[in-house]
Structures are given as structure tokens and as C-alpha cells.
Write a protein that holds these residues in place. Sequence first.
Motif, mmCIF file in Angstrom:
data_model
loop_
_atom_site.group_PDB
_atom_site.id
_atom_site.type_symbol
_atom_site.label_atom_id
_atom_site.label_comp_id
_atom_site.label_asym_id
_atom_site.label_seq_id
_atom_site.Cartn_x
_atom_site.Cartn_y
_atom_site.Cartn_z
ATOM 1 N N LEU A 116 -11.943 7.805 -1.864
ATOM 2 C CA LEU A 116 -10.732 7.928 -2.675
ATOM 3 C C LEU A 116 -9.472 7.997 -1.802
ATOM 4 C CD1 LEU A 116 -11.801 10.357 -5.539
ATOM 5 C CD2 LEU A 116 -11.458 7.889 -5.650
ATOM 6 N N ASP A 117 -9.175 6.881 -1.170
ATOM 7 C CA ASP A 117 -7.948 6.824 -0.369
ATOM 8 C C ASP A 117 -6.752 6.417 -1.223
ATOM 9 O OD1 ASP A 117 -9.138 4.091 -0.427
ATOM 10 O OD2 ASP A 117 -7.278 3.619 0.623
ATOM 11 N N GLU A 118 -7.026 5.801 -2.385
ATOM 12 C CA GLU A 118 -5.988 5.411 -3.350
ATOM 13 C C GLU A 118 -4.855 4.634 -2.680
ATOM 14 O OE1 GLU A 118 -5.192 9.358 -4.928
ATOM 15 O OE2 GLU A 118 -6.424 8.889 -6.679
ATOM 16 N N HIS A 119 -5.237 3.582 -1.960
ATOM 17 C CA HIS A 119 -4.254 2.833 -1.188
ATOM 18 C C HIS A 119 -3.321 1.972 -2.037
ATOM 19 C CE1 HIS A 119 -8.083 0.573 -1.315
ATOM 20 N NE2 HIS A 119 -7.311 -0.455 -1.587
ATOM 21 N N LEU A 120 -3.772 1.585 -3.209
ATOM 22 C CA LEU A 120 -2.938 0.720 -4.046
ATOM 23 C C LEU A 120 -2.868 1.221 -5.480
ATOM 24 C CD1 LEU A 120 -4.169 -2.830 -2.936
ATOM 25 C CD2 LEU A 120 -1.976 -1.793 -2.376
ATOM 26 N N MET A 121 -1.680 1.143 -6.055
ATOM 27 C CA MET A 121 -1.486 1.339 -7.488
ATOM 28 C C MET A 121 -0.739 0.103 -7.967
ATOM 29 S SD MET A 121 -0.461 5.347 -7.845
ATOM 30 C CE MET A 121 -1.475 6.634 -7.067
ATOM 31 N N VAL A 122 -1.495 -0.935 -8.210
ATOM 32 C CA VAL A 122 -0.901 -2.223 -8.568
ATOM 33 C C VAL A 122 -0.834 -2.366 -10.086
ATOM 34 C CG1 VAL A 122 -1.033 -4.718 -8.264
ATOM 35 C CG2 VAL A 122 -1.870 -3.207 -6.461
ATOM 36 N N PRO A 123 0.359 -2.493 -10.640
ATOM 37 C CA PRO A 123 0.464 -2.667 -12.094
ATOM 38 C C PRO A 123 -0.183 -3.982 -12.534
ATOM 39 C CG PRO A 123 2.595 -2.151 -11.101
ATOM 40 C CD PRO A 123 1.667 -2.504 -9.991
ATOM 41 N N PRO B 138 0.824 -1.220 0.000
ATOM 42 C CA PRO B 138 0.000 0.000 0.000
ATOM 43 C C PRO B 138 0.853 1.263 0.000
ATOM 44 C CG PRO B 138 -0.798 -1.579 1.619
ATOM 45 C CD PRO B 138 0.530 -2.086 1.147
ATOM 46 N N TYR B 139 0.465 2.222 -0.814
ATOM 47 C CA TYR B 139 1.115 3.537 -0.887
ATOM 48 C C TYR B 139 2.592 3.474 -1.298
ATOM 49 C CZ TYR B 139 -3.108 4.513 1.770
ATOM 50 O OH TYR B 139 -4.416 4.575 2.179
ATOM 51 N N LEU B 140 2.957 2.438 -2.060
ATOM 52 C CA LEU B 140 4.339 2.315 -2.523
ATOM 53 C C LEU B 140 4.680 3.381 -3.563
ATOM 54 C CD1 LEU B 140 7.025 0.698 -2.650
ATOM 55 C CD2 LEU B 140 5.962 -0.682 -4.463
ATOM 56 N N PHE B 141 3.750 3.599 -4.503
ATOM 57 C CA PHE B 141 3.980 4.577 -5.570
ATOM 58 C C PHE B 141 3.367 5.930 -5.210
ATOM 59 C CE2 PHE B 141 3.875 0.438 -7.806
ATOM 60 C CZ PHE B 141 5.146 0.464 -8.378
ATOM 61 N N LYS B 142 4.053 6.986 -5.603
ATOM 62 C CA LYS B 142 3.568 8.339 -5.322
ATOM 63 C C LYS B 142 2.455 8.758 -6.287
ATOM 64 C CE LYS B 142 8.209 9.865 -3.888
ATOM 65 N NZ LYS B 142 9.006 8.780 -4.512
ATOM 66 N N SER B 143 2.531 8.258 -7.530
ATOM 67 C CA SER B 143 1.565 8.635 -8.558
ATOM 68 C C SER B 143 1.607 7.612 -9.678
ATOM 69 C CB SER B 143 1.908 10.024 -9.128
ATOM 70 O OG SER B 143 3.157 9.973 -9.811
ATOM 71 N N GLU B 144 0.637 7.657 -10.581
ATOM 72 C CA GLU B 144 0.641 6.749 -11.722
ATOM 73 C C GLU B 144 1.822 7.046 -12.640
ATOM 74 O OE1 GLU B 144 -2.959 5.951 -13.842
ATOM 75 O OE2 GLU B 144 -4.206 6.217 -12.071
ATOM 76 N N GLU B 145 2.178 8.315 -12.764
ATOM 77 C CA GLU B 145 3.316 8.683 -13.609
ATOM 78 C C GLU B 145 4.609 8.078 -13.075
ATOM 79 O OE1 GLU B 145 5.391 12.693 -15.535
ATOM 80 O OE2 GLU B 145 4.187 12.867 -13.710
ATOM 81 N N GLN B 146 4.789 8.122 -11.758
ATOM 82 C CA GLN B 146 5.982 7.528 -11.173
ATOM 83 C C GLN B 146 5.987 6.013 -11.376
ATOM 84 O OE1 GLN B 146 6.170 6.375 -7.304
ATOM 85 N NE2 GLN B 146 8.383 6.418 -7.111
#
Length: 328
Positions: free
Chosen positions: A230-237, A109-117
Motif C-alpha cells: 500500500l504505497d498509494e503512488h497514484l490517485m488517477v481520476p 505520482p503522489y500529486l494528490f494528498k488524499s481522495e477527498e482533496q
Amino acid sequence: MKFLNTTLAGLLASAALVSAAAAADCEITLRSSDTHPDGYPTVEAVKSMAKEVEEKSGGRLCIQVFPSSQLGEEKDTIEQTQFGVIDMVRASFGSFNDMVPSAQLLSLPYLFKSEEQMHHVMDGPIGEEIAQDFDAHDLVVLAYYDGGSRSFYNSEKPIKSVADLKGMKFRVMQSDVFVDMMSALGANATPMPYGEVYSSIQTGVIDGAENNWPSYDSSGHYEVAKYLTLDEHLMVPELLAVSKVSWDKLSAEDQEIMRTAAKNSVPVMRDLWAQQEKASEEKVEAAGVQVVTDVNKQEFVDAMGPVYEKYVTTPEAKDLVKRIQETE
């Protein structure tokens, strides 16, 4: 209505026959599985890859795309791809958490700062390094797609703080990381296949789930879970992989055609994804979904301490997480 259903069935049958006839003209036909419905960005991206592959191979090599879990749920299709029963699979990194250690780290959770990163990480040396980890599991990674940012949605109440999650039941993918994430937030994780989520929320088996805008929309989950936080806890590729069994049967020339076409499908997917996110957001808001944006996100981040302590333990893991977080 009966006439419409009959007509639709006829059209689908005709389409299947046309697809089968087209496949019969190819020397090699690879079957690619996706749990998402036709028209979804990942499905359309693989279709664009299939078109390029067929063109560059002069019609020798073809890819048939099977959306909507036609070949099975994600876990099942991954296993079938490993054995070569299915040739290709599009799947979330979350489904590999208990199989590939680096995949598990990408689901923190919260590993990436943004989708761009995240794009910079996955498109660079780190992405190439992670792809090699799948070789031992008979999967050849061809491309990385977006899974968007995942947030919580439920049928009971607006969630603005960690305390609001206490005791609630949420569906997560079958992954120890996701189960532990929910425990750290005081909620109860309920792993189950994606296809069972709608009815489970509707009948009260679970209170909600977590996913991105397009999935929340296309699955119809917004119909039974009207509160989105919208907590955006995960950005999993997500990844597109081919079975090593199928890959080894291809010539070096065809392998290069596949790799190039897969790489070219990535910007197609990302562009469609951005469009779909915007359209899905507008659609669910128009349907009366209450979107909670005033979230104390730092409180959620702080609650993840035990999760990182449990999974980021080896020097290699700590180094990978550090390099990911330092990527601009």
C-alpha cells in the motif's frame, strides 16, 4: 455444469434481446463502453445516468452500457469514441497521458494528498479547465469518477522499500509517465492491455502490476499476485466522455439532460466505490493476500524527483501542479 452454462447463455441472450428491443423504442440510442465488469462502480454509475436520461427525455434518448470490454480495450474504445463509432467511454486519465498534457500532469505520482482533496480539485474550476483540453480531441467530458489509490502487487515477494523493486517487471498502462515512474524506482515497466495482465503474471511474463483495491479484486489478479504493497503512488481520476460527433447531433435540451444526469451519477459512483473498496479489501485479505502497510513512503516520494523534472517543465504546467497541490 453443461446445463448451467447452457442456461446462463440463454439468459444472457434473452437479456440482450430485451436490451435491443428497449433501444429500438428510443429515437436516439448512445452506446457507452467500459472495460470493467458489470456491477463495478463506474458501470453502475453510467447505468444510473442512463436511467435518468431516459426518464427526463421521456424515452426519446437512451444509453446502452457495455461493460467487460465488450466493445474493446480502453485505448481502442477511446479512439472509436473520438471518431464517433462508439458514443461514450469511461476511461482512466492514464490512458490520455500521451494525448492531453493536463491529463499527463494528473497522473504524476503522489500529486494528490488524499481522495477527498482530489474530489475538490476535479469538482472545481481546475476540473472545468482540464475538461476543455479534451475538446481538441473530439471528446466532451461529462463527469469525473474515482480511480482510487493505486498500489503495487506482485507474485514474488513483499515490497517495503524502493530497493525491493529493483529489476522487477510491472505492467503499467501505456503512458510515458508510468514508464518513467517505474524506471525511477529501479523497476522495468511493461505496458500491456488490462485483459492480458492475469495470464502474464501467471506465466511469469511480468512479476506484477499496480492498481486499486476493486480492480485488484474484480480482475482476479490477487489470485496470482499475493503480495500487495500500500504505497498509494497514484490517485488517477477517471472520466466519462461522449464523442463530439455524437454530441453535436443532440439538441441543446438533450445535451443539458446528459450533463445533469452525468453530474448526478458522480455521488452514486463515489458511494459505490467506497463500499466496493471495503468489500474488496476484506475479500482479498480473506484469500490470503499479504498486505504490506509498513512502507517507507517518503523514500518513494523522493525517488520521483526526476519524473517531476521531466514532465513539469512549462510555466503553465508548474502553475497547474502548484494550484492542485495548494487546493484544500
